[in-house]
Scaffold this motif. Structure first.
Motif, PDB file in Angstrom:
ATOM      1  N   GLU A  91      56.799  85.765  26.229  1.00  0.00           N
ATOM      2  CA  GLU A  91      58.162  85.912  26.723  1.00  0.00           C
ATOM      3  C   GLU A  91      58.359  84.930  27.884  1.00  0.00           C
ATOM      4  OE1 GLU A  91      59.502  89.890  27.373  1.00  0.00           O
ATOM      5  OE2 GLU A  91      58.499  90.682  25.585  1.00  0.00           O
ATOM      6  N   PRO A 113      64.695  95.123  26.701  1.00  0.00           N
ATOM      7  CA  PRO A 113      65.915  95.132  27.509  1.00  0.00           C
ATOM      8  C   PRO A 113      67.166  94.842  26.678  1.00  0.00           C
ATOM      9  CG  PRO A 113      64.179  93.867  28.580  1.00  0.00           C
ATOM     10  CD  PRO A 113      63.684  94.174  27.210  1.00  0.00           C
ATOM     11  N   ARG A 114      68.178  95.683  26.855  1.00  0.00           N
ATOM     12  CA  ARG A 114      69.499  95.567  26.206  1.00  0.00           C
ATOM     13  C   ARG A 114      69.462  95.799  24.698  1.00  0.00           C
ATOM     14  NH1 ARG A 114      72.840  90.543  27.502  1.00  0.00           N
ATOM     15  NH2 ARG A 114      70.878  89.376  27.414  1.00  0.00           N
ATOM     16  N   ASP A 135      63.521  93.850  18.131  1.00  0.00           N
ATOM     17  CA  ASP A 135      64.622  94.248  19.009  1.00  0.00           C
ATOM     18  C   ASP A 135      65.969  93.943  18.361  1.00  0.00           C
ATOM     19  OD1 ASP A 135      63.268  95.276  21.268  1.00  0.00           O
ATOM     20  OD2 ASP A 135      62.884  93.255  22.030  1.00  0.00           O
ATOM     21  N   PRO A 172      70.434  87.688  24.302  1.00  0.00           N
ATOM     22  CA  PRO A 172      69.081  87.641  24.869  1.00  0.00           C
ATOM     23  C   PRO A 172      68.299  86.451  24.328  1.00  0.00           C
ATOM     24  CG  PRO A 172      69.600  89.834  24.019  1.00  0.00           C
ATOM     25  CD  PRO A 172      70.663  88.920  23.526  1.00  0.00           C
ATOM     26  N   THR A 228      65.100  84.924  22.697  1.00  0.00           N
ATOM     27  CA  THR A 228      64.198  85.563  21.737  1.00  0.00           C
ATOM     28  C   THR A 228      62.885  84.803  21.610  1.00  0.00           C
ATOM     29  OG1 THR A 228      65.332  84.397  19.928  1.00  0.00           O
ATOM     30  CG2 THR A 228      66.034  86.656  20.403  1.00  0.00           C
ATOM     31  N   GLY A 245      63.648  89.539  30.225  1.00  0.00           N
ATOM     32  CA  GLY A 245      64.658  90.124  29.359  1.00  0.00           C
ATOM     33  C   GLY A 245      64.651  89.635  27.931  1.00  0.00           C
ATOM     34  N   CYS A 246      63.537  89.083  27.471  1.00  0.00           N
ATOM     35  CA  CYS A 246      63.471  88.586  26.096  1.00  0.00           C
ATOM     36  C   CYS A 246      63.584  89.713  25.077  1.00  0.00           C
ATOM     37  CB  CYS A 246      62.136  87.876  25.846  1.00  0.00           C
ATOM     38  SG  CYS A 246      62.015  86.216  26.517  1.00  0.00           S
ATOM     39  N   TRP A 247      64.105  89.387  23.910  1.00  0.00           N
ATOM     40  CA  TRP A 247      63.953  90.226  22.738  1.00  0.00           C
ATOM     41  C   TRP A 247      62.753  89.731  21.955  1.00  0.00           C
ATOM     42  CZ3 TRP A 247      69.187  91.680  19.955  1.00  0.00           C
ATOM     43  CH2 TRP A 247      69.855  92.619  20.756  1.00  0.00           C
TER      44      TRP A 247
END
Length: 206
Positions: free
Chosen positions: A51, A68-69, A82, A93, A95, A55-57
């Motif tokens: 990552e 996250p999110r 995600d 986000p 990725t 906040g990565c997917w």
């Protein structure tokens, strides 16, 4: 069956892009684009899940829950990708390689099924992989299945709306040749993204 002439350049483009990404992922060499072999090491598990920003997917163990999110982990099995239903988070986000490769492999696998298979698979059925070897093998299997579906298409199929019944896009309304073009650009642009992430991972401590 004879390959329709207008499918041939799209099939050749798919094969070239697939070969370049396969080499970029697994090594020991990749095509530089002009036929020259460039040495490249195989992707590691750590790199696969790396990552590069907060906040990565990614692809995560289902027991750990979404990132996250994200509101859910798509697919079946121990690992999931995600995801959040529409409307998606803004800005989107960033990725990981794992997310992008899982998405690409799912697109190939499900579209192959909805073109020349059972016409039943959904995202809930797709199995993502947390390890690099498993993810690469899933990509190769999906690419093989999609290529077989292309070779089974005759000239009339290329103009048929709904020849692909893939449920997560406009395939049921589109002529199949438009779907073929779309899958090629998915492979091209996600392949380029994955290649760049591999370069960034290699240079991260430089």
């Amino acid at each position: 069956m004879t390959t329709p002439p207008r499918l041939i350049p799209l099939l050749e483009q798919f094969d070239f892009a697939r070969e370049r990404l396969s080499g970029r992922l697994a090594g020991p060499v990749m095509d530089s684009g002009n036929g020259t072999d460039v040495a490249v090491g195989p992707m590691t598990d750590e790199e696969h899940l790396w990552e590069p920003v907060p906040g990565c997917w990614s692809v995560r163990r289902r027991a750990d829950g979404p990132g996250p999110r994200a509101t859910l982990l798509t697919g079946a099995g121990e690992w999931g990708r995600d995801h959040a239903p529409f409307p998606h988070p803004e800005p989107p986000p960033f990725t990981t390689i794992a997310w992008r490769l899982s998405h690409l492999s799912e697109v190939l696998t499900l579209r192959a099924d909805h073109t020349a298979g059972t016409h039943t698979l959904t995202r809930d059925d797709y199995v993502s992989h947390g390890d690099a070897a498993g993810a690469i093998a899933a990509f190769e299997a999906g690419a093989d299945a999609w290529r077989a579906a292309l070779l089974a298409a005759d000239d009339a199929a290329l103009d048929t709306r709904g020849h692909s019944t893939y449920p997560h896009g406009s395939d049921p309304e589109d002529p199949f040749i438009d779907v073929v073009w779309w899958v090629n650009q998915e492979l091209l642009h996600h392949g380029a993204e994955i290649a760049l992430l591999r370069d960034l991972y290699r240079a991260r401590n430089a």
